[in-house]
Design a protein around this motif. Structure first.
Motif, PDB file in Angstrom:
ATOM      1  N   ASN A 175      -0.275  -3.529   7.556  1.00  0.00           N
ATOM      2  CA  ASN A 175      -0.451  -2.015   7.893  1.00  0.00           C
ATOM      3  C   ASN A 175       0.292  -0.999   8.069  1.00  0.00           C
TER       4      ASN A 175
ATOM      5  N   SER B 205      -2.345   2.647  11.924  1.00  0.00           N
ATOM      6  CA  SER B 205      -3.426   2.104  12.584  1.00  0.00           C
ATOM      7  C   SER B 205      -4.452   3.191  11.096  1.00  0.00           C
TER       8      SER B 205
ATOM      9  N   GLU C  20      -6.607   0.466   8.939  1.00  0.00           N
ATOM     10  CA  GLU C  20      -7.368  -0.953  10.106  1.00  0.00           C
ATOM     11  C   GLU C  20      -8.846  -0.354  10.003  1.00  0.00           C
TER      12      GLU C  20
END
Length: 402
Positions: A268, A327, A330
């Protein structure tokens, strides 16, 4: 000789523009590169497009996960040697020089089974000239960047042709194996008519793969080092994940596919780096018929360009686009056609999974061995054609205590 061609062109922006170009390959558009690229990569004209189609059919077999799985330990060995030779025992290093060395060494090993450091260095020197020459002003005169690019490509192609011929002999005598690298794969794979690729075309395609397999990845790696230096909380997250993987393995055991599948946060982070500093800034297409898009008429023959930054830096696609936020990736991740560091559609980079593996193996050894700080706080970024720090990102190393 001056070869400046003025082309009619349109720039497609946003997710819808990306989707249109990616989904209409060979219907409304096809791949296109400036004449300077064709001059540096002059595959036999009659067959080059046919061979390119063959390559795009062949490469997914080499780059699919089950094929790449066996290369993870090999990548780990090369990466350990790279850090031992270039980083360990040094107080300061220039990062971009080393990431270029690393990704080129890895490409040589995985694609053509060359891993002798001196041989790798011998081949790597001219590659700088090719990368610069590809998108330079195409003035073919002695001393120009363009001519240096042509000469460098001819030099490496000649070296690769000798490697191809020797591999043919080694395969016939059982000294090489059919699955050891992409070169063996290309020599032994025939098309639906039973024809094999010509030696010259194989050398030319390997040359293209070596460029594609190391330039973009080295840019991604250097920016990973940059952002991890600037963002200690992100570094800590990557370090925590990678240390857990390192501690779970017996001493001396190499990384494997399962280890890389656990590096979710690290990937990520790498994706967020490639969003903010996409190694591939965009690419060209050519209209192969007249068509309408969004109220505009695009005539046949026009050149079309899509830009990664038109979505990567767009607040409608990525809120607070300048903020570093892993994030975003995600769950199901960004909306389709907004995150395009590898392109998309049928022409998506076939080496996407290969790039993921080499970047993750690099990150594993980077953070488990070192912390570091930038030596030039506000170093400028230049794009030519890949983004890179203007001074190569010099850093001061702080090895972890054993």
């Amino acid at each position: 000789m001056l070869m400046l061609n003025i082309e009619d062109a349109a720039v497609f922006c946003g997710a819808q523009g990306n989707k249109f170009l990616f989904m209409n390959e060979n219907k409304f558009v096809q791949g296109w590169w400036p004449a300077s690229v064709e001059k540096i990569f002059p595959s036999s004209d009659k067959t080059s497009k046919i061979e390119a189609i063959k390559m795009r059919k062949m490469l997914p077999n080499f780059f699919k996960p089950e094929a790449l799985r066996r290369y993870v330990p090999i990548m780990d060995v090369v990466t350990q040697q790279h850090f031992a030779n270039g980083w360990e025992g040094k107080d300061e290093i220039v990062t971009y020089e080393l990431t270029k060395n690393f990704t080129f060494w890895l490409a040589c090993k995985i694609f053509v089974s060359i891993d002798d450091p001196e041989r790798v260095r011998y081949l790597s020197t001219p590659f700088e000239s090719i990368a610069s020459g590809i998108l330079s002003i195409p003035i073919d005169l002695p001393g120009t960047t363009f001519r240096r690019g042509i000469n460098a490509a001819n030099f490496i192609r000649k070296e690769l042709l000798a490697i191809v011929k020797q591999r043919k002999i080694d395969l016939a005598e059982g000294k090489a194996t059919p699955t050891q690298d992409i070169l063996s794969h290309m020599l032994l794979t025939n098309d639906e008519d039973g024809k094999f690729m010509a030696e010259y075309d194989i050398a030319d395609k390997i040359l293209g793969l070596l460029i594609g397999g190391h330039d973009t990845a080295s840019s991604a790696c250097v920016f990973i080092v940059k952002y991890l230096a600037e963002l200690p909380e992100i570094y800590d997250g990557v370090y925590k994940e990678q240390s857990k993987i390192a501690k779970s393995k017996p001493p001396g055991e190499l990384l494997n596919w399962d280890d890389l599948s656990k590096m979710k946060y690290s990937w990520n982070v790498a994706c967020e780096v490639m969003r903010l500093a996409p190694p591939l800034q965009g690419a060209f297409r050519e209209a192969i018929t007249d068509f309408n898009y969004n109220g505009y008429s695009i005539p046949k023959g026009w050149k079309l360009y899509w830009s990664a930054n038109s979505t990567h830096k767009n607040p409608e696609c990525f809120p607070e686009p300048q903020k570093f936020d892993p994030s975003r990736f995600e769950g199901s991740g960004p909306a389709p056609y907004t995150f395009v560091p590898f392109g998309g559609g049928p022409r998506m980079c076939p080496g996407k999974e290969y790039a993921r593996l080499e970047i993750l193996v690099f990150m594993h050894h980077l953070v488990t061995k070192f912390k570091w700080e930038k030596m030039i706080p506000d170093e400028k970024i230049v794009v030519n054609p890949m983004p890179s720090p203007a001074k190569g990102l010099p850093i001061r190393l702080y090895p972890h205590k054993a």
